[in-house]
Structure formats: structure tokens, C-alpha cells
Motif scaffolding. Structure first.
Motif, PDB file in Angstrom:
ATOM      1  N   THR A  18      11.455  -4.903 -12.194  1.00 59.15           N
ATOM      2  CA  THR A  18      10.578  -3.816 -11.761  1.00 59.15           C
ATOM      3  C   THR A  18       9.320  -4.369 -11.095  1.00 59.15           C
ATOM      4  N   SER A  19       8.775  -5.442 -11.622  1.00 58.50           N
ATOM      5  CA  SER A  19       7.555  -6.004 -11.038  1.00 58.50           C
ATOM      6  C   SER A  19       7.785  -6.487  -9.607  1.00 58.50           C
ATOM      7  N   ALA A  20       8.952  -7.047  -9.328  1.00 59.77           N
ATOM      8  CA  ALA A  20       9.257  -7.500  -7.965  1.00 59.77           C
ATOM      9  C   ALA A  20       9.399  -6.314  -7.026  1.00 59.77           C
ATOM     10  N   ARG A  21      10.053  -5.259  -7.506  1.00 58.47           N
ATOM     11  CA  ARG A  21      10.190  -4.053  -6.692  1.00 58.47           C
ATOM     12  C   ARG A  21       8.816  -3.436  -6.425  1.00 58.47           C
ATOM     13  N   ALA A  22       7.977  -3.362  -7.456  1.00 57.64           N
ATOM     14  CA  ALA A  22       6.644  -2.783  -7.310  1.00 57.64           C
ATOM     15  C   ALA A  22       5.797  -3.608  -6.339  1.00 57.64           C
ATOM     16  N   GLU A  23       5.875  -4.925  -6.440  1.00 56.80           N
ATOM     17  CA  GLU A  23       5.119  -5.790  -5.535  1.00 56.80           C
ATOM     18  C   GLU A  23       5.563  -5.577  -4.092  1.00 56.80           C
ATOM     19  N   TYR A  24       6.866  -5.468  -3.876  1.00 55.38           N
ATOM     20  CA  TYR A  24       7.382  -5.222  -2.531  1.00 55.38           C
ATOM     21  C   TYR A  24       6.867  -3.886  -1.996  1.00 55.38           C
ATOM     22  N   VAL A  25       6.977  -2.830  -2.800  1.00 57.83           N
ATOM     23  CA  VAL A  25       6.542  -1.496  -2.367  1.00 57.83           C
ATOM     24  C   VAL A  25       5.045  -1.503  -2.072  1.00 57.83           C
ATOM     25  N   TYR A  26       4.265  -2.163  -2.909  1.00 58.15           N
ATOM     26  CA  TYR A  26       2.820  -2.247  -2.689  1.00 58.15           C
ATOM     27  C   TYR A  26       2.520  -2.905  -1.338  1.00 58.15           C
ATOM     28  N   GLY A  27       3.129  -4.048  -1.078  1.00 58.51           N
ATOM     29  CA  GLY A  27       2.909  -4.749   0.195  1.00 58.51           C
ATOM     30  C   GLY A  27       3.397  -3.943   1.383  1.00 58.51           C
ATOM     31  N   CYS A  28       4.534  -3.306   1.214  1.00 61.56           N
ATOM     32  CA  CYS A  28       5.100  -2.477   2.270  1.00 61.56           C
ATOM     33  C   CYS A  28       4.169  -1.311   2.593  1.00 61.56           C
ATOM     34  N   MET A  29       3.622  -0.695   1.559  1.00 66.56           N
ATOM     35  CA  MET A  29       2.704   0.427   1.778  1.00 66.56           C
ATOM     36  C   MET A  29       1.421  -0.022   2.462  1.00 66.56           C
ATOM     37  N   LYS A  30       0.942  -1.204   2.128  1.00 67.20           N
ATOM     38  CA  LYS A  30      -0.262  -1.726   2.791  1.00 67.20           C
ATOM     39  C   LYS A  30       0.003  -1.893   4.291  1.00 67.20           C
ATOM     40  N   ALA A  31       1.239  -2.256   4.625  1.00 64.53           N
ATOM     41  CA  ALA A  31       1.589  -2.475   6.028  1.00 64.53           C
ATOM     42  C   ALA A  31       1.953  -1.182   6.758  1.00 64.53           C
ATOM     43  N   ASN A  32       2.380  -0.160   6.015  1.00 66.55           N
ATOM     44  CA  ASN A  32       2.915   1.051   6.649  1.00 66.55           C
ATOM     45  C   ASN A  32       2.144   2.322   6.330  1.00 66.55           C
ATOM     46  N   GLY A  33       1.021   2.195   5.675  1.00 70.34           N
ATOM     47  CA  GLY A  33       0.227   3.374   5.345  1.00 70.34           C
ATOM     48  C   GLY A  33       0.411   3.759   3.894  1.00 70.34           C
ATOM     49  N   GLU A  34      -0.618   4.256   3.326  1.00 69.00           N
ATOM     50  CA  GLU A  34      -0.597   4.616   1.908  1.00 69.00           C
ATOM     51  C   GLU A  34      -0.375   6.109   1.767  1.00 69.00           C
ATOM     52  N   THR A  35       0.816   6.540   2.162  1.00 77.33           N
ATOM     53  CA  THR A  35       1.175   7.955   2.134  1.00 77.33           C
ATOM     54  C   THR A  35       2.393   8.162   1.241  1.00 77.33           C
ATOM     55  N   ARG A  36       2.658   9.382   0.938  1.00 76.36           N
ATOM     56  CA  ARG A  36       3.845   9.727   0.152  1.00 76.36           C
ATOM     57  C   ARG A  36       5.112   9.319   0.905  1.00 76.36           C
ATOM     58  N   GLN A  37       5.113   9.519   2.208  1.00 72.54           N
ATOM     59  CA  GLN A  37       6.259   9.126   3.020  1.00 72.54           C
ATOM     60  C   GLN A  37       6.477   7.608   2.950  1.00 72.54           C
ATOM     61  N   ALA A  38       5.388   6.847   2.966  1.00 71.94           N
ATOM     62  CA  ALA A  38       5.498   5.391   2.876  1.00 71.94           C
ATOM     63  C   ALA A  38       6.069   4.963   1.528  1.00 71.94           C
ATOM     64  N   ILE A  39       5.686   5.641   0.457  1.00 66.85           N
ATOM     65  CA  ILE A  39       6.260   5.331  -0.863  1.00 66.85           C
ATOM     66  C   ILE A  39       7.771   5.498  -0.816  1.00 66.85           C
ATOM     67  N   ASP A  40       8.224   6.617  -0.263  1.00 65.42           N
ATOM     68  CA  ASP A  40       9.657   6.886  -0.186  1.00 65.42           C
ATOM     69  C   ASP A  40      10.370   5.849   0.686  1.00 65.42           C
ATOM     70  N   GLN A  41       9.801   5.559   1.838  1.00 66.07           N
ATOM     71  CA  GLN A  41      10.433   4.612   2.757  1.00 66.07           C
ATOM     72  C   GLN A  41      10.438   3.191   2.183  1.00 66.07           C
ATOM     73  N   CYS A  42       9.348   2.780   1.591  1.00 76.44           N
ATOM     74  CA  CYS A  42       9.254   1.431   1.032  1.00 76.44           C
ATOM     75  C   CYS A  42      10.149   1.269  -0.197  1.00 76.44           C
ATOM     76  N   SER A  43      10.230   2.309  -1.012  1.00 72.27           N
ATOM     77  CA  SER A  43      11.130   2.280  -2.167  1.00 72.27           C
ATOM     78  C   SER A  43      12.578   2.192  -1.707  1.00 72.27           C
ATOM     79  N   CYS A  44      12.914   2.962  -0.698  1.00 78.74           N
ATOM     80  CA  CYS A  44      14.247   2.906  -0.109  1.00 78.74           C
ATOM     81  C   CYS A  44      14.524   1.499   0.425  1.00 78.74           C
ATOM     82  N   SER A  45      13.552   0.923   1.082  1.00 81.81           N
ATOM     83  CA  SER A  45      13.707  -0.394   1.686  1.00 81.81           C
ATOM     84  C   SER A  45      14.054  -1.464   0.657  1.00 81.81           C
TER      85      SER A  45
END
Length: 103
Positions: A18-45
Motif C-alpha cells: 500500500t505504501s508503494a501505491r500511495a507514494e506513486y499516486v502522491y507523485g503522480c498527483m503532484k505532476a498531474n494536478g491535485e484534483t479528484r480526477q487526478a486521484i482516479d487517474q493516478c490510482s488507475c495508473s
């Protein structure tokens, strides 16, 4: 028998902590915007990446990417290794697939 196979598959797909997934999503959101859509897209990624690349291969690729930025001989070892390039290539292909599916 089918339940056992499904459980084994689920375990393989979910071998990322879970920590690796969370770290990835956090970094992805920093790069793609801190929006609800970014959470969904980064989690999917990260889910797509996890389905395509075993966690140990992901760790290897991430380590190579990090260490290849080190100057001098140590970083050079990571930049020039065929094995390192292969691991990074696997990660890049998984990321490209995740980009197509999620963004």
C-alpha cells in the motif's frame, strides 16, 4: 479449484505494498494536478502498472532511475547496464499502457 486460482491471481496482482501505491499516486498527483480526477487517474495508473509488472521489477526500475542520476562512476554503472536498461524499459512500457488506459 477456481477460487484458489482467483486468489493466487489476486495475490500476484496485489503484490505492491500500500505504501508503494500511495507514494506513486502522491507523485503522480503532484505532476498531474491535485484534483479528484487526478486521484482516479493516478490510482488507475498504478493498478495497471501493478498488473503488468511484478513489484520486484518495479523496485529495480525505480532504483535504477534514481541511481542513474548520481554523478560519477556509481551512477554510470546504472546508466550503462543492460540489465538496468531492461528493467527501466519494462517500467516505461507499463507506464505507457497505464497512460493509454487511465488518462
Amino acid at each position: 479449484m477456481a477460487a484458489t486460482a482467483a486468489l493466487a491471481y489476486a495475490k500476484d496482482v496485489n503484490d505492491y505494498p500500500t505504501s508503494a501505491r500511495a507514494e506513486y499516486v502522491y507523485g503522480c498527483m503532484k505532476a498531474n494536478g491535485e484534483t479528484r480526477q487526478a486521484i482516479d487517474q493516478c490510482s488507475c495508473s498504478i493498478d495497471v502498472i501493478a498488473s503488468l509488472l511484478p513489484y520486484d521489477r518495479y523496485v529495480t526500475a525505480e532504483t535504477v532511475l534514481s541511481m542513474s542520476q548520481v554523478r560519477g562512476n556509481l551512477g554510470g554503472e546504472f546508466r550503462s547496464s543492460e540489465q538496468a536498461a531492461s528493467a527501466v524499459g519494462d517500467l516505461r512500457r507499463a507506464q505507457a499502457e497505464a497512460e493509454v488506459r487511465c488518462f
